[in-house]
Each structure stands twice: as C-alpha cells, then as structure tokens.
Scaffold this active site. Sequence first.
Site: not given
Length: 589
Positions: A323, A325, A557
């Site tokens: 993950d 990004d 987050a």
Amino acid sequence: MKRTRLHQMFALSALCGAMLLHSTGAVAVTDKEILDDATTTHQVVSNGLGLAGQRYSPLNKVNVDTVQQLRPVWALSFGGEKQRGQESQPMIKDGVMYVTASYSRVFAVDARTGKELWQYDARLPDGIMPCCDVINRGVALYGDLVIVGTLDAKLVALNKDTGKVVWRKTVADYKAGYSITAAPIVVKGKLITGVSGGEFGIVGKVEAYNPLNGDLIWTRPTVEGHMGYVWKDGQKIESGISGGEAGKTWPGDLWKTGGAAPWLGGSYDAETDSLLFGTSNPSPWNSHMRPGDNLFSSSRLALNPDDGSIKWHFQTTPHDGWDYDGVNELVSFSYQENGKTVKAAATADRNGYFYVLDRTNGKFIRGFPFADKITWAKGLDKDGRPIYDESNRPGAPGAEKQGSSVFVAPAFLGAKNWMPMAYSQDTGLFYVPVNEWGMDIWNEGVTYKKGAAYLGAGFTIRPLNEDYIGVLKAIDPKTGKEVWRYKNNSPLWGGVLATKGNLVFTGNPEGFLMAFDAKTGKKLYEFQTGSGVLGSPVTWDMDGEQYISVVSGWGGAVPLWGGEVAKRVKDFNQGGMVWTFKLPKEHTK
C-alpha cells in the site's frame, strides 16, 4: 467654496465606491491570478501557494528576528459536533478567507476579524465510505465561485458572496466507494479533480470540468486498459485507452477494479504545460493476486490539460504489495548543474525514497532514501526501479486463510503521507514531514464486491523508536544530504510552509504551530492551538502586515489505522478551528 464642494463630491464618490465594493464582495479570480499566485503576496488563490506546489512565500516581515513576537489575532471555531480531522489549506482573496472543514463544509470568513460571513454544509448521505476520516483539504477559487469536492463524490460550486449553490455535479458513485477529499485546481480555465477510493476497487480517474457550469470536458482513467473521453459540442468522443490496451501489466480482469486513485489532487507545471498527478495503490492489496507492474498504480503521471492524455509516467512502486500509494505531490523546481538549468520535479514517496525526475519527460535523475529504515527494497536501479527484497513481501495465503506475515518499514501509512512538503527558493532545500514506523503485514484472500473494502491484507503499525515517530527533515535534492532534522514524539500529519523570512512553519498532533530556522532547524516559535495541527499553513499580506493562518483539529488516518501507534495519540483532543496570526505593529517596521 469650490474646494469644499469638490471635497464633498469626492467623499461621496469614495463612499459609494466603498459601498459597492462591500455589496459585491471580493473581485472575481482570474486565470492569470492563479498562474501568478506563487509570486503575489496579497492573496492565496491556489492550493500549494502556486500551481507548482512549492508552498514558498516571498514575504519576510515575519522572519527569524521577529517570529518570536507572532501573536494570534483571531480564531474561528468550525462548531458543532463535526470535529474529527481538519486538513484544509485556507484561501484568501480581497480580505475574505475560504476554508473547508470536516464533513465537506465550507466557511467564508472576514480575514481581518475572523467574523463568519457564510457557511455551507454538504448534505451527505448515510452511506459515504471514506477510507481515512471525513476530511477535506480545501477549495478552488475561480470567477465568482468557490468550488469544493465532497465525500459523496460530487463537485459543488458556491457563490463567493453568499455561499449559495450555483451548480452541483456528481463525479462518481459513492456507493461504489468513490469520494473526493482533495482540493480541486483550476488550470487554463478548466477545473481539475481526482477521486478517492483505492481501498474499494474503484477505477481511478482525473477529470476536467467547466468551472462556470460543471460541464465535463474530459476524463482520463488512471488504470491501464480503460478508455478516456473528451466532450466536443456536446458529443462524447473516445480519446484513447490508458496504456494503449488492457491486460499488458494486469492479469485477467483485475484491471477492471484496479484502484490507482489520484486522491490527493495534483499540481501544474506551466513550462511544460503538464498536469502532475500521483496515483494510489492497486486493488487489492494482496499482490499475489495480480502479478505484473499494474499500471498506472503507485505512479506519477504527466497529463495534457487540454485533453487529459498521458504524456509520461513514472512508477515508484511497480507491483505494490505494501500500500505504498504514489499520490504524494510532485513539486516542480529548477536548479543549476554543470552550467545548465535542470527542469526537475521532486516527490517524497510513501515507500521511503525521494525521487528527482526530469519534468519534461519523466526520466529518473536520482533517488535516495529519506526514511531511516527501508526493508521492502534493497535500493533503486539506474532507472529508479526498486530492487525488491522478496523476503519482505507478505506471503500468498494459498490454501491457508492467511499468508505468512512480515515486518516491513516503512509502514503503509508511509514515510510521508498526504501532508505536503515545502521547497525554499532561498536555501534550495525541501522540508519534508517524515514518519519513522514499520508494520506487520500479511495477505488474505478477497473477492471484489461493489462498495465493500477490497484489501486482501491485514496489518499492525508499530513505532521504530521509543522517543519519536515524526521527523521534520531538511533535504538537499541535488545530493540527498539531510541538512537538519527535528524529532516529534507523535506522527507528523500536517503540511509545511517555507518563507523568504528564512522560516519553515508546520504543526504537530500535540497541537503546536511551530516555526523553524530554515537553515539550521532551530525551533524559534510555537503556539498551542488546542488540538492537533493537520492543516497546511499559509501566509499573505494585508493592510501592510503579514498574516499567517493554519487549521487545527486532530483526526485523519492515524487514529483510525495506526495500530500500536494509535495508542500513543489516543488522548489527543479533537477540534476544529482556523487560527490567524500577525506581528504587533511595533515589530513590523
């Protein structure tokens, strides 16, 4: 008598002019003002203090000698129970501030007094599915409009004087997992937006709209195999498949739910006439389900603003299994080398590497670690492609419910996440908010279902150090040298501002707005805002004085996904305020 009469007439004319200005509000924002935003100081009309995203201001009244005298002059609460994470960058035009808050709210504020002029609350449905809190990062200004993206994947244009809706456009289906959290940008008279939703198996896309009425101009999918379109005279016309064809770097039909969401928004390089966007993780996270590079996930893209066609791409993490990004901002800058000007662009990736690219063609110039610990790769090759350590890729589940777990650094929230770095034109350094953490990660089987989480992985984030996670680092992009660092106990999750006053501003979750000497890293100032500072500071001048504003409000987050790290921040208070500062007049001369 004549002089008295003329004086009275002039006074009446001035009064009428002032009344007209007050009644009509701020003057419309033009394309030229947006292009010139990096060099004008009396307003902020672009996200990033200029479309290149350098977040640098030429103002210097607040400097290393005066910053200790910085005082709050007003603060406005966003009110209500909708506190949560506040990650907005304020915009300022003709004495009016436009700032967003959680749950897709917009406020217009008198920038001199902090008086609220109007408020817009998006009517969000119950079924919105933001992966990473109900945040919003700001508006775009154009003409008489204030334009915001919403958590139910709409664009809404508001009248700048009243806050009334002028037009509203659905960008994508929120029930499929789409949302919008980033500030749109306006380039060459076009409103440009990306979308969020990479954790739900959506198909990422960048789109251009007519900012005056919301009509769609072009759409460009950011997953290989999907058709782009332009609209001419009301007709929808095919404009080429992203990557040329389907299935080249994706197995089977997984490209149809490939993720690669450009959820952070983009920047613009006027010299090459290129939109610069980053894309998120491929879907699902379980990389064993999708062998191949999985274009254009975890990448940086240069797009033609006229039709959305992809001019070049650079993939930071091919076949991403962690993950990582690639959405982090790509900042345009130039430097001298061997007597020549290098037109470069820099990005600090979630994967822990800092990349310098040739922004004219996307070619790799150099890359180096900016995180202290990187275990998923052994380094970068001559073209910038990672040299994987396959022993640190989480294992395939096989017949088991769960594949083998590995501990990897950085964690999936990244050595740097969304929070924008700044570039100083004076020092030539980038100021990067970094987090030093790792994660236990494992893969699981998963099947795509519209609107459901599409991960195929589990994880737990852990700090790498007892005394700090966040580190503000000053980095030389020409050498990779770290010039200075400031350690912070909790993760850094807010943006950075650099100024001609030799200052670097940022905030921390502990609630402090902080200012540092840009050359040495010495902390010169701090102010407690009452909640974590996640927003991006801005500065402008008004009435001959330099102002600084920042949004405060803990969330985002980290407390949602942070695992062991979340325990370190569990007692931080949420909030929702915008704070504005300036120097006392005796210190402004």
